[in-house]
Design a protein around this motif. Sequence first.
Motif, PDB file in Angstrom:
ATOM      1  N   GLU A   1       0.788  -1.228   0.000  1.00  0.00           N
ATOM      2  CA  GLU A   1       0.000   0.000   0.000  1.00  0.00           C
ATOM      3  C   GLU A   1       0.826   1.287   0.000  1.00  0.00           C
ATOM      4  OE1 GLU A   1      -0.505  -2.501   2.410  1.00  0.00           O
ATOM      5  OE2 GLU A   1      -2.076  -3.400   1.195  1.00  0.00           O
ATOM      6  N   SER A   2       2.039   1.259   0.553  1.00  0.00           N
ATOM      7  CA  SER A   2       2.787   2.515   0.681  1.00  0.00           C
ATOM      8  C   SER A   2       4.277   2.339   0.430  1.00  0.00           C
ATOM      9  CB  SER A   2       2.567   3.120   2.072  1.00  0.00           C
ATOM     10  OG  SER A   2       3.086   2.263   3.060  1.00  0.00           O
ATOM     11  N   GLN A   3       4.888   3.406  -0.086  1.00  0.00           N
ATOM     12  CA  GLN A   3       6.325   3.386  -0.338  1.00  0.00           C
ATOM     13  C   GLN A   3       7.125   3.504   0.944  1.00  0.00           C
ATOM     14  OE1 GLN A   3       7.425   6.396  -3.170  1.00  0.00           O
ATOM     15  NE2 GLN A   3       6.817   5.145  -4.912  1.00  0.00           N
ATOM     16  N   THR A   4       6.603   4.288   1.904  1.00  0.00           N
ATOM     17  CA  THR A   4       7.340   4.538   3.135  1.00  0.00           C
ATOM     18  C   THR A   4       6.458   4.271   4.350  1.00  0.00           C
ATOM     19  OG1 THR A   4       6.679   6.870   3.185  1.00  0.00           O
ATOM     20  CG2 THR A   4       8.732   6.342   2.018  1.00  0.00           C
ATOM     21  N   ASP A   5       7.114   4.191   5.499  1.00  0.00           N
ATOM     22  CA  ASP A   5       6.358   4.064   6.743  1.00  0.00           C
ATOM     23  C   ASP A   5       5.975   5.463   7.238  1.00  0.00           C
ATOM     24  OD1 ASP A   5       8.657   5.172   7.902  1.00  0.00           O
ATOM     25  OD2 ASP A   5       9.106   3.421   9.125  1.00  0.00           O
ATOM     26  N   ALA A   6       5.420   5.560   8.423  1.00  0.00           N
ATOM     27  CA  ALA A   6       4.976   6.853   8.965  1.00  0.00           C
ATOM     28  C   ALA A   6       6.129   7.838   9.151  1.00  0.00           C
ATOM     29  CB  ALA A   6       4.257   6.630  10.292  1.00  0.00           C
ATOM     30  N   ASP A   7       7.358   7.321   9.285  1.00  0.00           N
ATOM     31  CA  ASP A   7       8.529   8.191   9.453  1.00  0.00           C
ATOM     32  C   ASP A   7       9.223   8.516   8.134  1.00  0.00           C
ATOM     33  OD1 ASP A   7       8.208   8.222  12.253  1.00  0.00           O
ATOM     34  OD2 ASP A   7       9.345   6.349  12.442  1.00  0.00           O
ATOM     35  N   GLY A   8       8.646   8.064   7.021  1.00  0.00           N
ATOM     36  CA  GLY A   8       9.216   8.350   5.704  1.00  0.00           C
ATOM     37  C   GLY A   8      10.322   7.411   5.272  1.00  0.00           C
ATOM     38  N   GLN A   9      10.503   6.295   5.971  1.00  0.00           N
ATOM     39  CA  GLN A   9      11.546   5.335   5.605  1.00  0.00           C
ATOM     40  C   GLN A   9      10.993   4.271   4.678  1.00  0.00           C
ATOM     41  OE1 GLN A   9      13.260   3.809   9.282  1.00  0.00           O
ATOM     42  NE2 GLN A   9      15.019   5.113   8.869  1.00  0.00           N
ATOM     43  N   ARG A  10      11.776   3.930   3.682  1.00  0.00           N
ATOM     44  CA  ARG A  10      11.400   2.852   2.769  1.00  0.00           C
ATOM     45  C   ARG A  10      11.606   1.501   3.442  1.00  0.00           C
ATOM     46  NH1 ARG A  10      10.567   3.348  -2.702  1.00  0.00           N
ATOM     47  NH2 ARG A  10      10.560   5.482  -3.440  1.00  0.00           N
ATOM     48  N   GLY A  11      10.783   0.532   3.066  1.00  0.00           N
ATOM     49  CA  GLY A  11      10.883  -0.806   3.633  1.00  0.00           C
ATOM     50  C   GLY A  11      12.213  -1.465   3.346  1.00  0.00           C
ATOM     51  N   GLY A  12      12.753  -1.245   2.148  1.00  0.00           N
ATOM     52  CA  GLY A  12      14.038  -1.851   1.800  1.00  0.00           C
ATOM     53  C   GLY A  12      15.149  -1.416   2.730  1.00  0.00           C
ATOM     54  N   ALA A  13      15.204  -0.127   3.036  1.00  0.00           N
ATOM     55  CA  ALA A  13      16.227   0.381   3.952  1.00  0.00           C
ATOM     56  C   ALA A  13      16.029  -0.208   5.344  1.00  0.00           C
ATOM     57  CB  ALA A  13      16.187   1.906   3.998  1.00  0.00           C
ATOM     58  N   GLN A  14      14.779  -0.361   5.767  1.00  0.00           N
ATOM     59  CA  GLN A  14      14.497  -0.948   7.077  1.00  0.00           C
ATOM     60  C   GLN A  14      14.894  -2.423   7.111  1.00  0.00           C
ATOM     61  OE1 GLN A  14      10.329   0.083   7.144  1.00  0.00           O
ATOM     62  NE2 GLN A  14      10.689   1.509   8.838  1.00  0.00           N
ATOM     63  N   LEU A  15      14.637  -3.146   6.017  1.00  0.00           N
ATOM     64  CA  LEU A  15      14.994  -4.556   5.976  1.00  0.00           C
ATOM     65  C   LEU A  15      16.514  -4.725   5.998  1.00  0.00           C
ATOM     66  CD1 LEU A  15      14.045  -7.461   5.938  1.00  0.00           C
ATOM     67  CD2 LEU A  15      13.890  -7.321   3.434  1.00  0.00           C
ATOM     68  N   VAL A  16      17.244  -3.892   5.276  1.00  0.00           N
ATOM     69  CA  VAL A  16      18.711  -3.944   5.310  1.00  0.00           C
ATOM     70  C   VAL A  16      19.197  -3.729   6.740  1.00  0.00           C
ATOM     71  CG1 VAL A  16      20.839  -2.754   4.602  1.00  0.00           C
ATOM     72  CG2 VAL A  16      19.076  -3.259   2.905  1.00  0.00           C
ATOM     73  N   ALA A  17      18.649  -2.738   7.422  1.00  0.00           N
ATOM     74  CA  ALA A  17      19.057  -2.462   8.804  1.00  0.00           C
ATOM     75  C   ALA A  17      18.738  -3.654   9.708  1.00  0.00           C
ATOM     76  CB  ALA A  17      18.362  -1.202   9.313  1.00  0.00           C
TER      77      ALA A  17
END
Length: 135
Positions: free
Chosen positions: A22-38
Amino acid sequence: MLIPAEDGPAIVACNTCRHSKESQTDADGQRGGAQLVAALRAVQQGDARYAGIAVQEMPCLFSCAEFCSVHVRAPGKVGYVLGRFTPDEDAATAILDYAVHHAASEHGRVPFKQWPQGVKGHFICRTPPPGFVAE
């Protein structure tokens, strides 16, 4: 345009993937890919079992409809693209667990009974290693 990377067992994660369908970013504007890498790096650093698996990242694996995608690969083995993950530690642990089994396998084929529950239903495609096709 290409950046040299380790040629051993690796998880290549898309760092620009959508956060969800549904969305490119989370509520803080972070992309899921960057979060998954972290998450992959955090889980990897906390467990010595994952020391032999490199966590690599690149923009866009071109599986945008599948969001939070990774490519599990190792030299001379069939690789796999997986996606539709929630970018969190549970997903990262399942991906890393699968990558350990993949690296230990002879040709990249991991028996289904060894698949972590967290990767079941997430496979998108398999990729042959350079110079080979699968039978």
